[in-house]
Every structure is written in structure tokens, then in C-alpha cells.
Design a protein around this motif. Structure first.
Motif, PDB file in Angstrom:
ATOM      1  N   SER A  54       0.838  -1.208   0.000  1.00 21.43           N
ATOM      2  CA  SER A  54       0.000   0.000   0.000  1.00 21.43           C
ATOM      3  C   SER A  54       0.875   1.262   0.000  1.00 21.43           C
ATOM      4  O   SER A  54       0.598   2.226  -0.726  1.00 21.43           O
ATOM      5  CB  SER A  54      -0.930  -0.002   1.220  1.00 21.43           C
ATOM      6  OG  SER A  54      -1.631   1.228   1.259  1.00 21.43           O
ATOM      7  N   ALA A  55       1.932   1.249   0.805  1.00 23.01           N
ATOM      8  CA  ALA A  55       2.824   2.423   0.839  1.00 23.01           C
ATOM      9  C   ALA A  55       3.475   2.629  -0.525  1.00 23.01           C
ATOM     10  O   ALA A  55       3.647   3.768  -0.980  1.00 23.01           O
ATOM     11  CB  ALA A  55       3.870   2.246   1.938  1.00 23.01           C
ATOM     12  N   ARG A  57       2.148   1.874  -3.442  1.00 15.11           N
ATOM     13  CA  ARG A  57       1.124   2.437  -4.349  1.00 15.11           C
ATOM     14  C   ARG A  57       0.894   3.925  -4.059  1.00 15.11           C
ATOM     15  O   ARG A  57       0.737   4.729  -4.972  1.00 15.11           O
ATOM     16  CB  ARG A  57      -0.187   1.648  -4.224  1.00 15.11           C
ATOM     17  CG  ARG A  57      -0.045   0.238  -4.778  1.00 15.11           C
ATOM     18  CD  ARG A  57      -1.334  -0.566  -4.728  1.00 15.11           C
ATOM     19  NE  ARG A  57      -1.073  -1.938  -5.183  1.00 15.11           N
ATOM     20  CZ  ARG A  57      -1.985  -2.835  -5.484  1.00 15.11           C
ATOM     21  NH1 ARG A  57      -3.283  -2.520  -5.378  1.00 15.11           N
ATOM     22  NH2 ARG A  57      -1.657  -4.056  -5.891  1.00 15.11           N
ATOM     23  N   HIS A  58       0.872   4.270  -2.778  1.00 13.18           N
ATOM     24  CA  HIS A  58       0.692   5.690  -2.421  1.00 13.18           C
ATOM     25  C   HIS A  58       1.876   6.527  -2.905  1.00 13.18           C
ATOM     26  O   HIS A  58       1.715   7.633  -3.408  1.00 13.18           O
ATOM     27  CB  HIS A  58       0.532   5.861  -0.907  1.00 13.18           C
ATOM     28  CG  HIS A  58      -0.845   5.519  -0.409  1.00 13.18           C
ATOM     29  ND1 HIS A  58      -1.210   4.255  -0.022  1.00 13.18           N
ATOM     30  CD2 HIS A  58      -1.953   6.284  -0.245  1.00 13.18           C
ATOM     31  CE1 HIS A  58      -2.482   4.244   0.369  1.00 13.18           C
ATOM     32  NE2 HIS A  58      -2.960   5.473   0.244  1.00 13.18           N
ATOM     33  N   ALA A  61       1.724   7.159  -6.572  1.00 14.04           N
ATOM     34  CA  ALA A  61       0.714   8.180  -6.888  1.00 14.04           C
ATOM     35  C   ALA A  61       1.266   9.580  -6.585  1.00 14.04           C
ATOM     36  O   ALA A  61       1.026  10.536  -7.345  1.00 14.04           O
ATOM     37  CB  ALA A  61      -0.556   7.916  -6.080  1.00 14.04           C
ATOM     38  N   GLU A  62       2.020   9.700  -5.495  1.00  9.48           N
ATOM     39  CA  GLU A  62       2.598  11.017  -5.151  1.00  9.48           C
ATOM     40  C   GLU A  62       3.621  11.462  -6.196  1.00  9.48           C
ATOM     41  O   GLU A  62       3.666  12.640  -6.569  1.00  9.48           O
ATOM     42  CB  GLU A  62       3.244  10.968  -3.762  1.00  9.48           C
ATOM     43  CG  GLU A  62       2.202  11.013  -2.650  1.00  9.48           C
ATOM     44  CD  GLU A  62       2.759  10.627  -1.274  1.00  9.48           C
ATOM     45  OE1 GLU A  62       3.988  10.613  -1.099  1.00  9.48           O
ATOM     46  OE2 GLU A  62       1.933  10.336  -0.384  1.00  9.48           O
ATOM     47  N   ASP A 202      -7.382   3.455   3.964  1.00 12.58           N
ATOM     48  CA  ASP A 202      -8.160   4.115   2.905  1.00 12.58           C
ATOM     49  C   ASP A 202      -8.465   3.111   1.791  1.00 12.58           C
ATOM     50  O   ASP A 202      -8.188   1.911   1.927  1.00 12.58           O
ATOM     51  CB  ASP A 202      -7.404   5.359   2.382  1.00 12.58           C
ATOM     52  CG  ASP A 202      -6.116   4.991   1.658  1.00 12.58           C
ATOM     53  OD1 ASP A 202      -5.822   3.782   1.504  1.00 12.58           O
ATOM     54  OD2 ASP A 202      -5.388   5.918   1.237  1.00 12.58           O
ATOM     55  N   ILE A 204      -7.122   2.563  -1.149  1.00 11.52           N
ATOM     56  CA  ILE A 204      -5.960   1.862  -1.722  1.00 11.52           C
ATOM     57  C   ILE A 204      -5.531   0.731  -0.782  1.00 11.52           C
ATOM     58  O   ILE A 204      -5.305  -0.408  -1.187  1.00 11.52           O
ATOM     59  CB  ILE A 204      -4.784   2.857  -1.948  1.00 11.52           C
ATOM     60  CG1 ILE A 204      -5.167   3.881  -3.023  1.00 11.52           C
ATOM     61  CG2 ILE A 204      -3.500   2.128  -2.313  1.00 11.52           C
ATOM     62  CD1 ILE A 204      -4.098   4.927  -3.314  1.00 11.52           C
ATOM     63  N   THR A 205      -5.467   1.057   0.493  1.00  8.81           N
ATOM     64  CA  THR A 205      -5.059   0.033   1.470  1.00  8.81           C
ATOM     65  C   THR A 205      -6.078  -1.106   1.501  1.00  8.81           C
ATOM     66  O   THR A 205      -5.708  -2.287   1.574  1.00  8.81           O
ATOM     67  CB  THR A 205      -4.888   0.664   2.871  1.00  8.81           C
ATOM     68  OG1 THR A 205      -3.896   1.690   2.774  1.00  8.81           O
ATOM     69  CG2 THR A 205      -4.470  -0.349   3.909  1.00  8.81           C
ATOM     70  N   VAL A 230       0.704   4.771   5.859  1.00  5.65           N
ATOM     71  CA  VAL A 230       1.155   4.329   4.523  1.00  5.65           C
ATOM     72  C   VAL A 230       1.604   5.511   3.659  1.00  5.65           C
ATOM     73  O   VAL A 230       1.974   5.321   2.508  1.00  5.65           O
ATOM     74  CB  VAL A 230       0.054   3.517   3.789  1.00  5.65           C
ATOM     75  CG1 VAL A 230      -0.195   2.182   4.478  1.00  5.65           C
ATOM     76  CG2 VAL A 230      -1.234   4.320   3.677  1.00  5.65           C
ATOM     77  N   THR A 231       1.549   6.718   4.227  1.00 12.12           N
ATOM     78  CA  THR A 231       2.056   7.901   3.510  1.00 12.12           C
ATOM     79  C   THR A 231       2.904   8.714   4.489  1.00 12.12           C
ATOM     80  O   THR A 231       2.784   8.560   5.715  1.00 12.12           O
ATOM     81  CB  THR A 231       0.908   8.823   3.038  1.00 12.12           C
ATOM     82  OG1 THR A 231       0.220   9.301   4.202  1.00 12.12           O
ATOM     83  CG2 THR A 231      -0.077   8.110   2.125  1.00 12.12           C
ATOM     84  N   GLU A 234       0.657  10.645   6.918  1.00 14.16           N
ATOM     85  CA  GLU A 234       0.149   9.837   8.040  1.00 14.16           C
ATOM     86  C   GLU A 234       1.268   9.550   9.043  1.00 14.16           C
ATOM     87  O   GLU A 234       1.045   9.542  10.259  1.00 14.16           O
ATOM     88  CB  GLU A 234      -0.418   8.515   7.517  1.00 14.16           C
ATOM     89  CG  GLU A 234      -1.759   8.684   6.810  1.00 14.16           C
ATOM     90  CD  GLU A 234      -2.346   7.369   6.302  1.00 14.16           C
ATOM     91  OE1 GLU A 234      -3.512   7.387   5.865  1.00 14.16           O
ATOM     92  OE2 GLU A 234      -1.650   6.329   6.321  1.00 14.16           O
TER      93      GLU A 234
END
Ligand code: FAD
Ligand code: DLZ
Ligand code: SF4
Length: 513
Positions: A54-55, A57-58, A61-62, A202, A204-205, A230-231, A234
């Protein structure tokens, strides 16, 4: 023809990661790949799998939101080859880059693979130093060179000087380098910490949770309580929550353990630090600022900074200094298989039950639980270091070999013969009784060393000292227990050894099915 392919691994999720330095958004592409090999090289806890994927994927995206091209391979992509090397091969065919840039990895086995890429893939590979650590590896090597003993405390003092953290112009803040002696308060009834504020999963997770539940159903651990950052945002909120609500009491109760309170006053920042969502310097600076503002006492702040600036950097330096031979050391010749209770099987030992249960539910245990409950038991019972290491790698959400191995192999198991710790961290039930409330609720009697209900840690402790009597004879830090053992009437010694042998041959030690 494009520019350079920049590889970012699952624990390199920092915007300032070296592989992205000088990135040309017009030509370069970032490659990130979810691969089966990384998901299975140990049977990771379900929460660790969800956290990393998940991290990743985040983070992708960033990067895309900043206008950077990311070629992202998902685990369920039908063409996914399953390994980082093969994903690089496929990406080279897609993008035809002039070269590959990556960042020094966190594990020896990955470095070995990286070193073969240039020849195997036929492209120039640049492996850049991981600049997220406060102590570059050449600097650590310089520190270690010519020293007979590599003690963390001396390394830590140099790091304080060099970083200026918690320093006054005339020396360490408060006049002392280390307030560890003030960080060992025993458990007291009524000790209660404010529950940490943790982020909810969220969308995505949740997607990744479904993927992990379907592909890794048999892995250890539950996902119900998943709440890891995961971001970076957070992670920063979680750090702020710790600094505001728990840091002030972190020092006093650092070594305490309490049933039903798995986190107590700990920071819960290791997963974020190890993924790269938080920087070690930012954690230390936030703690120092709390001290300077009068919001946290020095023993708490120095204790927290020592863990990050001292221990974390020191174990990384040692890992890269000593590998690959380090992992094969077995100084105490321990060979016993892991008992099934470590994977959730029944045990009457409340301390083990509490730690394994919370590990299953949270993929987390704090340092003293890892060192003095499971670690101590493994040391005393002579569990095979390779199996123990694999277990720690598998069950904790923050586990990467560079940090797990020195802690487990060196600090907990003494398998390195004393590189990290000048004496083994061996303790009887009395220690666990002093530092926790586990013994009060245990089927075993912590005050007894022999008999059917005697706490197993007691006989195992004396059996351990007796087993290694000759090895420890030259170690002044083991003089006390050796003296006690030698003064012990021979019948008592024999009874303790028989008690230990009975336990080790009994149902509690049934190996994993
Ligand atoms: P806190 O207690 O709040 O400490 C703050 C931070 O200090 C931690 O997040 C961590 O980054 C750092 N830190 C503290 N102690 C250590 C240490 N001994 N070595 C390195 N960093 C430290 N830590 C990992 O990150 N990954 C592991 O795989 C790991 N395996 C361990 C295995 C054993 C047998 C032992 C005894 C310790 C292990 N540790 C490991 C160290 C430590 O237990 C965890 O870093 C800590 O429990 C994480 O929780 P926290 O963030 O709440 O830490
Ligand atoms: C831990 C992990 C997992 C579970 N999955 C991946 C992955 O799919 N892709 C990836 O690039 N990295 C992953 N990681 C992190 C790596 O295992 C880590 O980078 C190495 O162990 C080096 O520390
Ligand atoms: Fe653990 Fe012994 Fe205490 Fe039971 S009595 S919780 S086995 S230390």
C-alpha cells in the motif's frame, strides 16, 4: 530513446531517495514493482505485506502527481515475472534506457542481485549510497576500524557530536550522554498510556488488504487491526501524536510490559522510518524541540534519540560491516527448532502468549518484549538462530534484515559471540515479573524453579548458565551468575537441569506442525 530508469524498492519510499536525485522528468522513468519474490522470501505477516504494497502504491501516486513518469507493476499484473531482476529486464525492453540508477538496498541478498545486474542486463548500473541514514557506511567503517570492541555508546557519542543533536556548546545537554539508568522503571499497577491515534485504511489500502487475504491467506497474522501509516503525511501525524501524548513518559517506562497494553509509551515509528516515510533526523529533532520547549523530560528525549541516532544507525553499520558471514555465526551452538507456540500454538507461559498474540494482531511488539520475552526464551532454550531470525523477519511489520539480524542474532541470541553485546541478555522469570504484570496471570509460578508449576524461565536460565559455564568463565560481566552457580549445592543444580530437560522435552516445545 529515453533517459535513465530509476528503480525504487518497497522500503525506499522517500522523495529525496538517492535514486531520484537529478531526475529528468522529460526523459527518465521510475520503476516500481510488486513482486512475488519479495513477498515470499520470508513468510511475511499479512500486515507487513499490506503495509509495504500500500505504501508503494501511495508513493507512486505522489510521484505521478509531481509529474514524474512511474512504471508501476502490480502483483496481480498477469505478465508479472515475480522477481526484481526479471521486472528490470522487461522494463528495459519497454523503455530502452541508457542506464539504471538505484539506491543501496537494505539486505545483503538484494545487493548481491544488484551487483549482477550490470553484466546480466548489459546496461550501466549506478548503485547510490542510501543518504537517508545519519551515518554513511564509510563513516561507520572508519569508526569501527582498529577497535577491539564496537560498543554502541562510543559510536553514539560521536554521532551526537557530529549531528549536534541534544548538544550544548560545552557538551551533551544536561551534562550526561546517557540516561539509561533512569529508563528502567518496573511495571506498576495502574500504569496506563493514552491509546495512540492511528490512521484508518483508505481505499488503496483496502484493495491491497483484499489482495493479501486472497493470495497469502495462510500467512501468520490478522488484518483486522491494520492501522499503519502508509504515507509520509500519516507518518508525520503519528509522530506528532507520540511527541504530544507519549514521549514525556517514554523514558521512565521504556522497559515496562503490560498485558492488554501492547504499545504503552512507545513511538510506533519504526515501520515509517524503515520504509522512508519519516526521516530519522526529523524524529530526533521533534523530540529535542519538545525537550527545549519544556514538554518532555531529558531522560525521555535522550532515550528516544539514543534509539534512533545510536542503536538504529549502529546496527545498520554493523550489519554491512559484518555481512555475509555474520548471519552464519552460531557461537552458542544452538540447534533446537522453534516451538509451535511462537506461531500461535497453545502455551501455559503467559509472557509468550501475550507477546505472540499481540504480534499476530498488530505485527508489533516493543523492544523489551522482543528482547526479554521471546528473545530471552530463545536464548535460554537454545533455539536455532536461523529459525529465530526467520521468525522475527516474518512476524514484525518493521522487519528488514539490516535491522532485524543484528538485533536478533547479536543482541538477543548472542549468536555472534559478543560483537554487539558484551554479555548475553539472559534473565530468569524474576526480570519479567519485575517489568510486567504477565506473571500475575500466569499458570506457572514465577517464584518456583522446580516442580510441575515452576516458571520455565527459571530452570532454563540456570541450565543456560551451566551449559555455557566454560565459555562465560572469562567474562567479568558473567561473574555473578557463575559464582552463584558454583556455590549451588550439586543436588539443586542437578534438579534445575533435570527440570529444564523435562520442559525442553515436553509438550510446550512441540515444534511447528
Ligand atoms: P520505540 O521504542 O519507540 O523506539 C523509537 C525508534 O528507535 C524505533 O522506531 C526504532 O527505529 C529505533 N530503535 C529502537 N531500538 C532499536 C534497536 N535496537 N535497533 C534499531 N533501531 C531501534 N527494529 C526494527 O525496526 N526492525 C526489526 O526488524 C527489529 N527487530 C528486532 C528484533 C529483536 C530481537 C529486537 C530485540 C529488537 C528489534 N528491533 C527491530 C528494534 C526495536 O525493537 C524496534 O525498533 C522497536 O520495537 C519499534 O517500535 P517503536 O517504533 O515503537 O520503537
Ligand atoms: C518487503 C517487501 C515486500 C513485501 N514486497 C516488495 C515488493 O513487492 N517490491 C519491492 O520493491 N520491495 C518489496 N519489499 C521490500 C524489499 O524486500 C526490500 O527493498 C529489500 O528487502 C531490501 O531492504
Ligand atoms: Fe513468563 Fe514465567 Fe512469568 Fe509465566 S511466570 S509469565 S512463564 S516469566
Amino acid at each position: 530513446m529515453m533517459g535513465v530508469l530509476r528503480l525504487v524498492l518497497g522500503d525506499q519510499l522517500s522523495p529525496n531517495i538517492a535514486a531520484l536525485d537529478g531526475l529528468d522528468p522529460a526523459h527518465d522513468v521510475v520503476l516500481m514493482a510488486e513482486v512475488m519474490r519479495e513477498c515470499t522470501y520470508v513468510p511475511h505477516h499479512k500486515q507487513k505485506l499490506v503495509l509495504v504494497l500500500s505504501a508503494m502504491r501511495h508513493f507512486a501516486a505522489e510521484l505521478r502527481a509531481r509529474g514524474i513518469a512511474v512504471d508501476y507493476i502490480r502483483l496481480d499484473d498477469p505478465d508479472n515475472s515475480g522477481t526484481l531482476t526479471d521486472e528490470l529486464t522487461r522494463a528495459i525492453a519497454r523503455h530502452r534506457p541508457e542506464g539504471i540508477i538505484c539506491t543501496f538496498p537494505g539486505e545483503w541478498r538484494v545487493l548481491e542481485a544488484m551487483r549482477g545486474w550490470e553484466e546480466g542486463l548489459g546496461l550501466p548500473i549506478e548503485i547510490r549510497e542510501d543518504s537517508r541514514f545519519l551515518c554513511p557506511l564509510p563513516r561507520f567503517r572508519r569508526w569501527a576500524q582498529g577497535r577491539r570492541q564496537l560498543r554502541m555508546e562510543f559510536f553514539y557519542r560521536e554521532m551526537r557530536h557530529e549531528t549536534g543533536l541534544l548538544m550544548d556548546p560545552d557538551g551533551p545537554v544536561g551534562g550526561q550522554w546517557n540516561y539509561d539508568a533512569e529508563n528502567r522503571r518496573p511495571f506498576t499497577s495502574g500504569l496506563a498510556a493514552p491509546p495512540p491515534r492511528r490512521p484508518a485504511p483508505d481505499a488503496i489500502t483496502q484493495d491491497v488488504m483484499a489482495l493479501v487475504e486472497s493470495r497469502f491467506a495462510a500467512n501468520f497474522g490478522t488484518l483486522d487491526a491494520f492501522a499503519w501509516p502508509v504515507t509520509a503525511a500519516e507518518a508525520e501525524a503519528a509522530l506528532a501524536d507520540f511527541i504530544t501524548h507519549r514521549l514525556a513518559r517514554f523514558g521512565d517506562h521504556q522497559d515496562a510490559m503490560a498485558a492488554g497494553q501492547p504499545i504503552l509509551f512507545h513511538a510506533l515509528v519504526s515501520t515509517s522510518l524503515n520504509l522512508g516515510l519519516l526521516s530519522p533526523r526529523a524524529c530526533c529533532e521533534a523530540a529535542e524541540a519538545a525537550y527545549r520547549a519544556g514538554r518532555a523530560p531529558l531522560n525521555a528525549v535522550e532515550g528516544f534519540i539514543r534509539q534512533i541516532l545510536g542503536w538504529r544507525e549502529y546496527v545498520r553499520g554493523l550489519y554491512w560491516l559484518k555481512m555475509p558471514d555474520y548471519a552464519r555465526l552460531n557461537a552458542l551452538e544452538a540447534t533446537r527448532p522453534l516451538p509451535w507456540s511462537w506461531w500461535g500454538g497453545e502455551t501455559r507461559m503467559n509472557c509468550i502468549r501475550q507477546v505472540v498474540r499481540q504480534t499476530r494482531d498488530l505485527a508489533y511488539a516493543h523492544h523489551i518484549q522482543r528482547l526479554m520475552v521471546t528473545g530471552n526464551f530463545a536464548l535460554l532454550a537454545g533455539l536455532d538462530p536461523a529459525e529465530v531470525n526467520e521468525w522475527y523477519m516474518a512476524v514484525y511489520a518493521d522487519a528488514y534484515e539490516w535491522v532485524e539480524l543484528p538485533n536478533t542474532h547479536g543482541m538477543a541470541l548472542h549468536a555472534d559471540g559478543g560483537v554487539i553485546a558484551s554479555k548475553p541478555y539472559a534473565a530468569s522469570g524474576a526480570y519479567i515479573n519485575r517489568m510486567s504484570d504477565y506473571c500475575r496471570l500466569c499458570a506457572y509460578d514465577v517464584k518456583a524453579a522446580t516442580g510441575p508449576d515452576a516458571c520455565p524461565m527459571n530452570a532454563l536460565y540456570w541450565d543456560f548458565i551451566a551449559r555455557h559455564e566454560h565459555r562465560f568463565a572469562g567474562n567479568p560481566r558473567m561473574a555473578m551468575p557463575l559464582q552463584t552457580l558454583r556455590k549451588m549445592p550439586s543436588e539443586k543444580r542437578a534438579a534445575l537441569q533435570a527440570q529444564a530437560a523435562g520442559f525442553l522435552a515436553g509438550p510446550e516445545m512441540r515444534p511447528e506442525a
